[in-house]
Write a protein that holds these residues in place. Sequence first.
Motif, PDB file in Angstrom:
ATOM      1  N   PHE A  55      67.409  24.962  15.412  1.00  0.00           N
ATOM      2  CA  PHE A  55      66.808  23.628  15.457  1.00  0.00           C
ATOM      3  C   PHE A  55      66.629  23.176  16.915  1.00  0.00           C
ATOM      4  O   PHE A  55      65.605  22.586  17.265  1.00  0.00           O
ATOM      5  CB  PHE A  55      67.681  22.616  14.719  1.00  0.00           C
ATOM      6  CG  PHE A  55      67.838  22.881  13.240  1.00  0.00           C
ATOM      7  CD1 PHE A  55      66.905  23.635  12.535  1.00  0.00           C
ATOM      8  CD2 PHE A  55      68.920  22.357  12.544  1.00  0.00           C
ATOM      9  CE1 PHE A  55      67.046  23.875  11.172  1.00  0.00           C
ATOM     10  CE2 PHE A  55      69.082  22.586  11.182  1.00  0.00           C
ATOM     11  CZ  PHE A  55      68.143  23.348  10.497  1.00  0.00           C
ATOM     12  N   GLN A  56      67.630  23.443  17.740  1.00  0.00           N
ATOM     13  CA  GLN A  56      67.557  23.082  19.159  1.00  0.00           C
ATOM     14  C   GLN A  56      66.342  23.740  19.822  1.00  0.00           C
ATOM     15  O   GLN A  56      65.598  23.110  20.562  1.00  0.00           O
ATOM     16  CB  GLN A  56      68.829  23.535  19.871  1.00  0.00           C
ATOM     17  CG  GLN A  56      70.086  22.776  19.499  1.00  0.00           C
ATOM     18  CD  GLN A  56      70.293  21.546  20.349  1.00  0.00           C
ATOM     19  OE1 GLN A  56      70.344  21.616  21.569  1.00  0.00           O
ATOM     20  NE2 GLN A  56      70.391  20.400  19.703  1.00  0.00           N
ATOM     21  N   SER A  57      66.153  25.019  19.521  1.00  0.00           N
ATOM     22  CA  SER A  57      65.056  25.746  20.154  1.00  0.00           C
ATOM     23  C   SER A  57      63.697  25.229  19.692  1.00  0.00           C
ATOM     24  O   SER A  57      62.742  25.159  20.476  1.00  0.00           O
ATOM     25  CB  SER A  57      65.177  27.252  19.876  1.00  0.00           C
ATOM     26  OG  SER A  57      64.822  27.580  18.542  1.00  0.00           O
ATOM     27  N   LYS A  58      63.602  24.836  18.436  1.00  0.00           N
ATOM     28  CA  LYS A  58      62.320  24.353  17.924  1.00  0.00           C
ATOM     29  C   LYS A  58      61.982  22.957  18.458  1.00  0.00           C
ATOM     30  O   LYS A  58      60.813  22.654  18.719  1.00  0.00           O
ATOM     31  CB  LYS A  58      62.313  24.377  16.399  1.00  0.00           C
ATOM     32  CG  LYS A  58      62.395  25.786  15.802  1.00  0.00           C
ATOM     33  CD  LYS A  58      61.135  26.598  16.044  1.00  0.00           C
ATOM     34  CE  LYS A  58      61.195  27.568  17.176  1.00  0.00           C
ATOM     35  NZ  LYS A  58      59.955  28.351  17.357  1.00  0.00           N
ATOM     36  N   LEU A  59      63.015  22.112  18.653  1.00  0.00           N
ATOM     37  CA  LEU A  59      62.780  20.842  19.347  1.00  0.00           C
ATOM     38  C   LEU A  59      62.412  21.119  20.796  1.00  0.00           C
ATOM     39  O   LEU A  59      61.541  20.450  21.364  1.00  0.00           O
ATOM     40  CB  LEU A  59      64.025  19.954  19.274  1.00  0.00           C
ATOM     41  CG  LEU A  59      63.953  18.631  20.059  1.00  0.00           C
ATOM     42  CD1 LEU A  59      62.773  17.775  19.606  1.00  0.00           C
ATOM     43  CD2 LEU A  59      65.260  17.854  19.938  1.00  0.00           C
ATOM     44  N   GLY A  60      63.052  22.119  21.379  1.00  0.00           N
ATOM     45  CA  GLY A  60      62.721  22.505  22.755  1.00  0.00           C
ATOM     46  C   GLY A  60      61.264  22.893  22.911  1.00  0.00           C
ATOM     47  O   GLY A  60      60.628  22.574  23.922  1.00  0.00           O
ATOM     48  N   ASN A  61      60.702  23.585  21.913  1.00  0.00           N
ATOM     49  CA  ASN A  61      59.274  23.937  21.949  1.00  0.00           C
ATOM     50  C   ASN A  61      58.396  22.696  22.039  1.00  0.00           C
ATOM     51  O   ASN A  61      57.412  22.655  22.790  1.00  0.00           O
ATOM     52  CB  ASN A  61      58.876  24.720  20.697  1.00  0.00           C
ATOM     53  CG  ASN A  61      59.468  26.098  20.606  1.00  0.00           C
ATOM     54  OD1 ASN A  61      59.761  26.577  19.520  1.00  0.00           O
ATOM     55  ND2 ASN A  61      59.665  26.766  21.723  1.00  0.00           N
ATOM     56  N   VAL A  62      58.732  21.660  21.264  1.00  0.00           N
ATOM     57  CA  VAL A  62      57.947  20.427  21.245  1.00  0.00           C
ATOM     58  C   VAL A  62      58.075  19.690  22.575  1.00  0.00           C
ATOM     59  O   VAL A  62      57.072  19.232  23.151  1.00  0.00           O
ATOM     60  CB  VAL A  62      58.392  19.525  20.076  1.00  0.00           C
ATOM     61  CG1 VAL A  62      57.616  18.210  20.090  1.00  0.00           C
ATOM     62  CG2 VAL A  62      58.193  20.229  18.741  1.00  0.00           C
ATOM     63  N   LEU A  63      59.284  19.584  23.072  1.00  0.00           N
ATOM     64  CA  LEU A  63      59.522  18.888  24.349  1.00  0.00           C
ATOM     65  C   LEU A  63      58.780  19.579  25.489  1.00  0.00           C
ATOM     66  O   LEU A  63      58.138  18.924  26.320  1.00  0.00           O
ATOM     67  CB  LEU A  63      61.021  18.844  24.646  1.00  0.00           C
ATOM     68  CG  LEU A  63      61.853  17.919  23.749  1.00  0.00           C
ATOM     69  CD1 LEU A  63      63.323  18.288  23.836  1.00  0.00           C
ATOM     70  CD2 LEU A  63      61.643  16.462  24.157  1.00  0.00           C
TER      71      LEU A  63
END
Length: 312
Positions: A200-208
């Motif tokens: 989940f952290q990595s997928k939010l990181g993609n958006v950011l």
Amino acid sequence: MGVVHSMYTETFPPKSKFSTKDIPDLSGKVIIVTGANTGIGKETAKALLEHNAKVYIAARSSEKATKAIQELKTATGKEALYLKLDLADLKSVKAAVEEFSTKEKELHVLFNNAGVMIPPIEQLTAQGYDLQFGTNVIGHFYFTKLLIPLLVAGAKSSPDGKARVVNTSSSGSLFTKTIRFDALRDTAARKKAGTQEMYFQSKLGNVLFANELAKRYGDQGIVSTSLNPGNIRTDLQRNAGKFLMFFLELTLWDAPYGALTQLWAGTSPEGANLNGKYLIPWARIGTGNKAGNDPKLQGDLWKWLEEQTENI
């Protein structure tokens, strides 16, 4: 209620108004698709080849990439090119860009498509980062940053004055509220968080990352988007247990559906106007996690990513 509504609309989308038949002729366009040896990336490369793009398949395994290139040639009559890229090793990322730069002086579209999902928590990148965050975010950040000059050149040569960076996130980005910088290396905080939270952290990181890239380089013609491709049946789920897979199978779509939204972002005339947008299945603008629109978190992550890659 917001997350529940977003999950529902992204899991059960209406029929797509966009299809691969709507892709314009891509003759003269140079495009990289990371992770295009399988799944959504392979379907993306197939559609691009069918519309005459020059496609580089950026992948770690030359054997798997060669097999995919042959299968795509059989299917389309067009031959993609292989670019060796291991996103879990920043030195490999740098070498890949150096190799690509000897062959091309312009890049028109970059699909940051590759990803790792819920591997064993013990797995790390070559530089000691969490494998998911290191591959999905750090590797793609460094790859993109090194390709900026070629993307700017690609924008200048395009009729619409745009080059595009399409960042594949997922609905997993909805399930976390911030980036836990203390959990991105091999720490107790990371082990406590667990492999699903790190996904989940990595997928939010993609958006950011996508949103910060949009702000920093939009005025140079770079259009940066992030997206959820949908719940797609690929080998990305190979590490999911039987219990989780039982529920996933109820909502999974075939791989060609997963390529639709990123192809819309990367090739359609409308895609030129999507800078900073979060896209959802199929080929629609969504709202995403409000944390992804936090300018401070965007800036903090970008600064951290620069610090991690400055001495490679």
